[in-house]
Design an enzyme around this catalytic site. Structure first.
Site, PDB file in Angstrom:
ATOM      1  N   ASP A  74      13.643  75.919  71.613  1.00  0.00           N
ATOM      2  CA  ASP A  74      14.365  74.655  71.472  1.00  0.00           C
ATOM      3  C   ASP A  74      14.730  74.145  72.869  1.00  0.00           C
ATOM      4  O   ASP A  74      14.558  74.862  73.858  1.00  0.00           O
ATOM      5  CB  ASP A  74      15.621  74.837  70.606  1.00  0.00           C
ATOM      6  CG  ASP A  74      16.388  76.073  71.003  1.00  0.00           C
ATOM      7  OD1 ASP A  74      16.377  76.417  72.202  1.00  0.00           O
ATOM      8  OD2 ASP A  74      17.016  76.696  70.124  1.00  0.00           O
ATOM      9  N   ASP A  76      17.612  72.180  75.301  1.00  0.00           N
ATOM     10  CA  ASP A  76      18.992  71.733  75.494  1.00  0.00           C
ATOM     11  C   ASP A  76      19.030  70.823  76.713  1.00  0.00           C
ATOM     12  O   ASP A  76      18.255  71.002  77.659  1.00  0.00           O
ATOM     13  CB  ASP A  76      19.918  72.931  75.769  1.00  0.00           C
ATOM     14  CG  ASP A  76      19.913  73.925  74.624  1.00  0.00           C
ATOM     15  OD1 ASP A  76      19.692  73.505  73.479  1.00  0.00           O
ATOM     16  OD2 ASP A  76      20.121  75.128  74.878  1.00  0.00           O
ATOM     17  N   ASP A 150      25.084  82.415  82.331  1.00  0.00           N
ATOM     18  CA  ASP A 150      25.132  83.876  82.427  1.00  0.00           C
ATOM     19  C   ASP A 150      24.249  84.444  83.539  1.00  0.00           C
ATOM     20  O   ASP A 150      24.740  85.026  84.496  1.00  0.00           O
ATOM     21  CB  ASP A 150      24.853  84.534  81.066  1.00  0.00           C
ATOM     22  CG  ASP A 150      23.664  83.957  80.320  1.00  0.00           C
ATOM     23  OD1 ASP A 150      22.935  83.113  80.894  1.00  0.00           O
ATOM     24  OD2 ASP A 150      23.428  84.352  79.166  1.00  0.00           O
TER      25      ASP A 150
HETATM   26  P1  ATP Z   1      17.041  81.500  73.685  1.00  0.00           P
HETATM   27  O1  ATP Z   1      17.291  80.094  73.209  1.00  0.00           O
HETATM   28  O2  ATP Z   1      15.643  81.834  74.005  1.00  0.00           O
HETATM   29  O3  ATP Z   1      17.686  82.476  72.823  1.00  0.00           O
HETATM   30  P2  ATP Z   1      18.715  80.720  75.813  1.00  0.00           P
HETATM   31  O4  ATP Z   1      18.886  81.246  77.207  1.00  0.00           O
HETATM   32  O5  ATP Z   1      18.254  79.308  75.683  1.00  0.00           O
HETATM   33  O6  ATP Z   1      17.767  81.695  75.096  1.00  0.00           O
HETATM   34  P3  ATP Z   1      20.969  79.888  74.323  1.00  0.00           P
HETATM   35  O7  ATP Z   1      21.924  80.695  73.539  1.00  0.00           O
HETATM   36  O8  ATP Z   1      20.154  78.841  73.665  1.00  0.00           O
HETATM   37  O9  ATP Z   1      20.057  80.931  75.067  1.00  0.00           O
HETATM   38  O10 ATP Z   1      21.803  79.245  75.513  1.00  0.00           O
HETATM   39  C1  ATP Z   1      21.334  78.209  76.350  1.00  0.00           C
HETATM   40  C2  ATP Z   1      21.863  78.419  77.760  1.00  0.00           C
HETATM   41  O11 ATP Z   1      23.280  78.451  77.749  1.00  0.00           O
HETATM   42  C3  ATP Z   1      21.479  79.752  78.394  1.00  0.00           C
HETATM   43  O12 ATP Z   1      20.211  79.702  78.995  1.00  0.00           O
HETATM   44  C4  ATP Z   1      22.570  79.946  79.408  1.00  0.00           C
HETATM   45  O13 ATP Z   1      22.362  79.167  80.537  1.00  0.00           O
HETATM   46  C5  ATP Z   1      23.771  79.413  78.655  1.00  0.00           C
HETATM   47  N1  ATP Z   1      24.432  80.467  77.901  1.00  0.00           N
HETATM   48  C6  ATP Z   1      24.183  80.847  76.625  1.00  0.00           C
HETATM   49  N2  ATP Z   1      24.978  81.840  76.238  1.00  0.00           N
HETATM   50  C7  ATP Z   1      25.770  82.091  77.291  1.00  0.00           C
HETATM   51  C8  ATP Z   1      26.825  83.011  77.521  1.00  0.00           C
HETATM   52  N3  ATP Z   1      27.188  83.864  76.577  1.00  0.00           N
HETATM   53  N4  ATP Z   1      27.415  82.987  78.729  1.00  0.00           N
HETATM   54  C9  ATP Z   1      27.048  82.110  79.696  1.00  0.00           C
HETATM   55  N5  ATP Z   1      26.069  81.255  79.530  1.00  0.00           N
HETATM   56  C10 ATP Z   1      25.435  81.216  78.360  1.00  0.00           C
HETATM   57 MG    MG Z   2      18.051  78.180  73.802  1.00  0.00          MG
END
Ligand code: ATP
Ligand code: MG
Length: 465
Positions: A74, A76, A150
C-alpha cells in the site's frame, strides 16, 4: 532479483553527489524507482496537495519496497498540510484516528493514507510507566517526522513529481547494505513502542538483512514489554509478520529473541512435537509462495496451520482416551484455541474459520454425494481443501485422496456431477473410493468399537457431523 537491484544501486549511490549537512536528495538515476510501479492514486494525492502549495511525499514502506525491488502493499503519503486542509481537496476523504488524526483518501478500492508530518516534541507526549507512548498529537516538520519513524530504511520520502528521494538518516545506505538500524536510541524507542521489536525482525527477514548490533541488543531484555501492548495490535503485527514473504525466518527469529511468548505461546510445545516444526515450515513455505505470487492469505488459515500440530496431537490423545472422533476434535480445538487466545485475542471470525477448516478434515473421508454437496457449499470449503493438501504434503493423509478433493474444488458444476456419478457407481478410481469404504464402517460403529477405537486422525473414519 532484490539482491541484484540493491547491488546495482550501490554503484549508483557511491557516484551520487552528497551534501555535507541536511538530508540527502537522490535523483531518479540513483534511486531508480520506476514511476510505473507507483500507485497513480498516491501520485494524484501528491499532485493535488502540491497544486495547493503543500509539500507531499510518498513515505515509509512503499519507498523502501520500491527501492528494494518489491511491489508495495500500500502507499502512504506525508505532507505539511493538516487533516482539515487535506480533506476538502478530495472528493472522497475522511479524517480518522484518535491518537493521531490522519486522512483516508479513497479511490475505489484503494485508500491512500495521508498524514501530516509529526512533531518530535517529547515534552508533549504522555507515556506509561515503561515509557510507552499513550498520547501525542503534535504536527511538525519533515525532519521531525523522519526522526519519529522507526528504522532508517523506513524514513525515506519520495517526491513522485520530481522523482527525488529525500533521506535524513542514511536509510538508503542501510537499505543497500541490508542493515536494519533504529533511528535514535534503540532502548528508548522500543520502550516507546515495543511492537518495534517485532518490526525489526520482520524487516530483517523480509529484506534478507541483518539487525545492526545496537538495534538488536536491547531486544532480549525488553521482550516482556510486548505483554503491555494491546492484543489487537499484536494480532495485526503477527499477521504482517506471517505474510511478509519470509515467514519461517520471522518465526525462528521471534523464538530466538524470546518475543514469541505474548503472541505465539504454543510455539515451544509445537517445536517439541515430532514433525511440529516441519508442518509449520511446510505451511509457511506455501504462504510465502502465495505472497510472492500475489495471492491472498487468510489469517484463519494461517492460524489453523500454526496450531494444527498441537490440535492433532490432542485429537489423537482424546481418541486414545476413548472419545468419539468428532468429540475428540472438538475438545482438542477448544483446548488449543483457549491456550492461544489467553495470550493473544485472535478475532472470533478467525477462530471460526480455523474451526471450519479443522472440522472439515475428518469429513473429507466421507464419500456420500449428499454430504459432499453440503460441504462444497460451505464458505471455507476451498480453504479446508487447501489445508488437506498441506496435510498430504506432510504425509498425514493420502495425497491421492487430497488431490481428488482439490479436483472437485476446482471443477465446474458439470465436472463435479460427473465426479459424484463416478463415486455413486464406485467408478471413481483411486480418489474417494477408500473414503467410501471407511465411511460405511463409520456410519454404524459398534459400541465396543466406539469405546476402544484409537484411530490416528489420518486414517480415522469420520463420524456424522
Ligand atoms: P508494511 O506496510 O510493509 O507492513 P511499513 O513500513 O509500511 O511496512 P506501516 O505499518 O505501514 O509499515 O507504517 C508505515 C510507516 O510508518 C513505516 O515505514 C514507518 O516509517 C512508520 N511506522 C510504522 N510503525 C511505526 C512504529 N511503530 N514506530 C515508528 N514508526 C513507525
Ligand atoms: Mg505500509
Amino acid at each position: 532479483m532484490v539482491k541484484k537491484t540493491i547491488k546495482n544501486f550501490v554503484g549508483r549511490l557511491f557516484s551520487a553527489p552528497r551534501s555535507q549537512s541536511g538530508p540527502q536528495h537522490y535523483p531518479r538515476d540513483v534511486h531508480q524507482i520506476d514511476r510505473r510501479r507507483v500507485s497513480r492514486h498516491a501520485i494524484k494525492v501528491c499532485e493535488v496537495l502540491a497544486q495547493h502549495g503543500y509539500d507531499a511525499y510518498i513515505v515509509g514502506g512503499a519507498v523502501r519496497d520500491l527501492i528494494a525491488g518489491f511491489i508495495p502493499k500500500d502507499f502512504d503519503v506525508a505532507t505539511n498540510a493538516t487533516p482539515e486542509q487535506i480533506r476538502p481537496l478530495f472528493r472522497r476523504a475522511r479524517i480518522i484516528g484518535k491518537r493521531f488524526r490522519l486522512v483516508h483518501v479513497v479511490f475505489g478500492r484503494e485508500i491512500i493514507e495521508t498524514s501530516t508530518f509529526r512533531g518530535s516534541a517529547h515534552k508533549n507526549q504522555v507515556t506509561d510507566e515503561h515509557g510507552r507512548i499513550l498520547r501525542d498529537n503534535l504536527f511538525g516538520s519533515q525532519k521531525d517526522d523522519a526522526a519519529r519513524r522507526d528504522f532508517t530504511l523506513n524514513a525515506l520520502y519520495y517526491d513522485p513529481l520530481n522523482e527525488v528521494v529525500i533521506d535524513y538518516h542514511n536509510g538508503v545506505d542501510d537499505l543497500q547494505q541490508g542493515i536494519v538500524r533504529m533511528i535514535g536510541d534503540p532502548d528508548t524507542r522500543y520502550r516507546e513502542d515495543p511492537v518495534r521489536m517485532m518490526r525489526a525482525l520482520r524487516f530483517a527477514a523480509k529484506l534478507d538483512a541483518t539487525i545492526e548490533p545496537a538495534t538488536l541488543a536491547p531486544i532480549s531484555e525488553l521482550a516482556p514489554l510486548l505483554g503491555n501492548v494491546p492484543g489487537s495490535r499484536l494480532v495485526d503485527e503477527l499477521i504482517k509478520l506471517l505474510t511478509c514473504g519470509n515467514a519461517m525466518a520471522c518465526i525462528i527469529s521471534l523464538r530466538d529473541a524470546n518475543l514469541h511468548h505474548p503472541v505465539l505461546p504454543l510455539l515451544d510445545p509445537t517445536w517439541k512435537l515430532e514433525n511440529g516444526a516441519a508442518f509449520v515450515q511446510l505451511a509457511l513455505d506455501r504462504t510465502d509462495h502465495r505472497v510472492r505470487t500475489g495471492r491472498p492469505n487468510s489469517p484463519g488459515f494461517l492460524f489453523a496451520a500454526l496450531l494444527w500440530p498441537l490440535v492433532r496431537e490432542r485429537w489423537q490423545h482424546y481418541q486414545q482416551e476413548g472419545q468419539h472422533l468428532i468429540q475428540a476434535l472438538n475438545d482438542a480445538s477448544d483446548e488449543v484455541i483457549l491456550q492461544q487466545t489467553r495470550a493473544l485475542p485472535i478475532q472470533r471470525r478467525f477462530q471460526s474459520d480455523m474451526r471450519d477448516i479443522w472440522f472439515m478434515q475428518p469429513r473429507f473421508e466421507k464419500s456420500s454425494p449428499k454430504a459432499i454437496r453440503r460441504m462444497w457449499s460451505q464458505p471455507r470449503f476451498k480453504a479446508a481443501v487447501d489445508f488437506m493438501q498441506l496435510r498430504a504434503e506432510a504425509k498425514e493423509v493420502d495425497s491421492v485422496l487430497a488431490q481428488w478433493w482439490m479436483d472437485l474444488a476446482n471443477a465446474n458444476d458439470t465436472k463435479r456431477e460427473d465426479m459424484l456419478d463416478a463415486l455413486r457407481g464406485n467408478k471413481a478410481g483411486s480418489g474417494p473410493a477408500p473414503a467410501k469404504r471407511r465411511s460405511r464402517r463409520r456410519r454404524r460403529p459398534s459400541k465396543k468399537h466406539r469405546q476402544t477405537d484409537s484411530h490416528q486422525p489420518d486414517s480415522a473414519p469420520s463420524g456424522d457431523t
